[in-house]
Design an enzyme around this catalytic site. Structure first.
Site, mmCIF file in Angstrom:
data_model
loop_
_atom_site.group_PDB
_atom_site.id
_atom_site.type_symbol
_atom_site.label_atom_id
_atom_site.label_comp_id
_atom_site.label_asym_id
_atom_site.label_seq_id
_atom_site.Cartn_x
_atom_site.Cartn_y
_atom_site.Cartn_z
ATOM 1 N N TYR A 1 3.383 18.781 11.227
ATOM 2 C CA TYR A 1 4.457 17.853 11.631
ATOM 3 C C TYR A 1 5.814 18.533 11.740
ATOM 4 O O TYR A 1 6.821 17.851 11.958
ATOM 5 C CB TYR A 1 4.608 16.728 10.596
ATOM 6 N N CYS B 1 -4.661 33.424 9.459
ATOM 7 C CA CYS B 1 -4.494 34.167 10.710
ATOM 8 C C CYS B 1 -4.069 33.257 11.847
ATOM 9 O O CYS B 1 -4.821 33.048 12.809
ATOM 10 C CB CYS B 1 -5.780 34.906 11.038
ATOM 11 N N GLU B 2 -2.922 32.652 11.721
ATOM 12 C CA GLU B 2 -2.340 31.838 12.794
ATOM 13 C C GLU B 2 -0.821 31.956 12.688
ATOM 14 O O GLU B 2 -0.267 31.903 11.578
ATOM 15 C CB GLU B 2 -2.704 30.358 12.629
ATOM 16 N N GLU C 1 0.834 -1.215 0.000
ATOM 17 C CA GLU C 1 0.000 0.000 0.000
ATOM 18 C C GLU C 1 0.867 1.262 0.000
ATOM 19 O O GLU C 1 0.759 2.092 0.894
ATOM 20 C CB GLU C 1 -0.894 0.009 1.242
ATOM 21 N N PRO C 2 1.740 1.418 -0.988
ATOM 22 C CA PRO C 2 2.596 2.603 -0.980
ATOM 23 C C PRO C 2 1.815 3.861 -1.348
ATOM 24 O O PRO C 2 0.923 3.829 -2.198
ATOM 25 C CB PRO C 2 3.615 2.283 -2.083
ATOM 26 N N ARG D 1 3.267 7.727 -0.296
ATOM 27 C CA ARG D 1 4.259 8.790 -0.400
ATOM 28 C C ARG D 1 5.387 8.474 -1.390
ATOM 29 O O ARG D 1 5.790 9.336 -2.167
ATOM 30 C CB ARG D 1 4.857 9.023 0.995
HETATM 31 N N1 LLP Z 1 -1.624 1.947 4.412
HETATM 32 C C1 LLP Z 1 -2.143 2.391 5.563
HETATM 33 C C2 LLP Z 1 -3.028 1.513 6.318
HETATM 34 C C3 LLP Z 1 -1.841 3.677 6.026
HETATM 35 O O1 LLP Z 1 -2.345 4.094 7.174
HETATM 36 C C4 LLP Z 1 -0.984 4.510 5.262
HETATM 37 C C5 LLP Z 1 -0.665 5.868 5.707
HETATM 38 C C6 LLP Z 1 -0.466 4.002 4.056
HETATM 39 C C7 LLP Z 1 -0.802 2.721 3.662
HETATM 40 C C8 LLP Z 1 0.436 4.804 3.161
HETATM 41 O O2 LLP Z 1 1.625 5.142 3.780
HETATM 42 P P1 LLP Z 1 2.802 5.837 2.937
HETATM 43 O O3 LLP Z 1 3.299 4.810 1.956
HETATM 44 O O4 LLP Z 1 2.255 7.019 2.255
HETATM 45 O O5 LLP Z 1 3.810 6.177 3.959
HETATM 46 N N2 LLP Z 1 -0.273 12.826 6.584
HETATM 47 C C9 LLP Z 1 1.005 12.236 6.942
HETATM 48 C C10 LLP Z 1 1.088 10.768 6.564
HETATM 49 C C11 LLP Z 1 -0.007 9.915 7.152
HETATM 50 C C12 LLP Z 1 0.098 8.471 6.755
HETATM 51 C C13 LLP Z 1 -1.062 7.700 7.254
HETATM 52 N N3 LLP Z 1 -1.122 6.359 6.788
HETATM 53 C C14 LLP Z 1 2.117 13.059 6.304
HETATM 54 O O6 LLP Z 1 1.832 14.035 5.619
HETATM 55 O O7 LLP Z 1 3.280 12.767 6.533
#
Ligand code: LLP
Length: 412
Positions: free
Chosen positions: A314, A340-341, A272-273, A275
């Site tokens: 973050y 406005c923050e 489940e990629p 990012r």
């Molecule tokens: N699968 C599940 C169950 C997840 O919870 C997530 C991300 C992913 C896959 C994808 O993860 P990735 O490959 O993108 O790392 N908003 C935060 C990131 C939150 C990620 C939440 N879950 C940010 O901007 O860094």
């Protein structure tokens, strides 16, 4: 490698000068490169030789044009809401390549998922299992289920995006999960097909992934001994990207480390990629409104924390580049938005190009969790999304208007 590169001091996305897009679309806007999206998807998907499905994490970048591109490349979708399911289906993703994660699915969302015939629902609690059994029985459908187990592994990432520690809300503690499987086995409208696990996001080291897979492997063997076999092992997402000077594992290294552990498990791997595929395939383009010297230097731009929340939420770093580079001069400044923050910043005390009113800036590595986390805070219409392919660009989401801000509101 991405396709946002300078040609003679002019920043291009593939073969289109970014300033030309800004002149037509206005600012701010998110900009994605088809070539980079494709390249990253293929690099990740192609790194695995084991039977697998790459289910793109929709939450990272959910525009239907982007999802459609991954669908065309053979990808599926990891979803966490009915809204994401709706998008994935509209984008033409094969329901048999959709997996549904998340701790809080409503019965309406469960119904939608079952009626759509998705591959698998990743259940995260016993109460969720009971609710799913009830919904499935009501529809006369058998629900294909995996349990998300929580392996209690430290992903060594930002606390807000760690998900696989015992103290996190996600999954069922791995030591208790056998009971959940045994309970599910007795349910009339539940079919057990998998095990899933996701430990966090923006991981820059493979060892936590390996550690959690080792724990999951022991658990799958325990399941087998109890007479429960599974066909899918969902290992979640989480591979990090380079925002600044991080050195995340290449997809090939990540894949090799996982496949070494998993060779004899006999199930299809689900990945489940999010990012790693879209992060460096998108930028946010913004315009300098004003500059001022208060207690320090401020560059005030037309994009704010409502458009890109990551720096405020973050403390995330995003490099900021000049769209039309005049020279190499940089200065330390805060790049701030109109919200406005005081927490509204895109860069805080960072080296940024010396710029003046009217200049365009590119906020790099914004393709993941950029537009999808944007909001209408301060009643700001959400920005446009643009996709470049070669020497053409397409607006794939129109900029919202003031009318769209109040659509659905009424005075009683
Ligand atoms: N699968 C599940 C169950 C997840 O919870 C997530 C991300 C992913 C896959 C994808 O993860 P990735 O490959 O993108 O790392 N908003 C935060 C990131 C939150 C990620 C939440 N879950 C940010 O901007 O860094």
């Amino acid at each position: 490698m991405n396709h946002f590169q300078y040609k003679d001091d002019i920043l291009f996305c593939e073969d289109v000068a970014i300033a030309d897009i800004a002149a037509e679309v206005g600012t701010p806007f998110y900009l994605y490169s088809t070539e980079t999206l494709t390249r990253h998807f293929k690099a990740f998907d192609g790194a695995f030789s084991h039977p697998h499905i790459t289910c793109f994490a929709t939450k990272a970048c959910s525009n239907i044009a982007v999802l459609n591109l991954f669908g065309e490349l053979g990808g599926g979708a990891d979803i966490v809401s009915g809204g994401e399911l709706f998008r994935a289906l509209k984008a033409g993703i094969d329901p048999k390549k959709i997996v549904y994660s998340g701790v809080g699915k409503s019965k309406e969302e469960m119904r939608f998922a079952l009626e759509s015939g998705i591959l698998m629902i990743n259940v995260e609690s016993h109460q969720e299992l009971e609710a799913l059994q009830e919904v499935a029985a009501g529809l006369g459908i058998t629900a294909p289920v995996s349990f998300r187990v929580n392996p209690d592994v430290d992903p060594k990432t930002h606390a807000y995006i760690s998900t696989g520690l015992a103290k996190n809300k996600f999954g069922i503690p791995i030591q208790e999960a056998l009971h959940s499987y045994q309970a599910a086995e007795k349910m009339s409208h539940i079919e057990i097909i998998g095990v899933s696990c996701h430990i966090g996001s923006q991981l820059t080291d493979v060892s936590p992934f390996v550690e959690s897979l080792q724990k999951v492997k022991v658990f799958v063997e325990k399941l087998n001994q109890a007479g429960i076999t599974i066909s899918y092992l969902d290992l979640g997402g989480g591979v990090g990207i380079c925002y600044n000077d991080e050195e995340p594992p290449l997809p090939a290294i990540y894949a090799e480390a996982l496949e070494r552990e998993m060779h004899d498990l006999g199930c299809t791997l689900i990945l489940e990629p999010g990012r790693v595929i879209v992060g460096n395939a998108g930028i946010l383009v913004t315009k300098v409104l004003f500059t001022k010297q208060g207690g320090k230097k401020f560059v005030i731009v037309d994009a704010g924390m409502n458009d890109l929340a990551r720096p405020s939420l973050y403390g995330a770093y995003h490099a900021i580049k000049a769209v039309n580079r005049k020279n190499d001069a940089v200065e330390v400044a805060d790049v701030v938005g109109p919200i406005c923050e005081t927490g509204d910043f895109l860069a805080k005390e960072k080296e940024v190009p010396v710029c003046r009113s009217g200049d365009l800036l590119a906020v790099m590595s914004s393709g993941a969790y950029g537009f999808t986390m944007s909001s209408n805070y301060n009643s700001r219409p959400r920005v446009a999304e643009v996709l470049v392919k070669g020497d053409v660009f397409h607006v794939i989401r129109k900029r919202e208007t003031y009318d769209s801000l109040i659509a659905g509101e009424m005075i009683p």
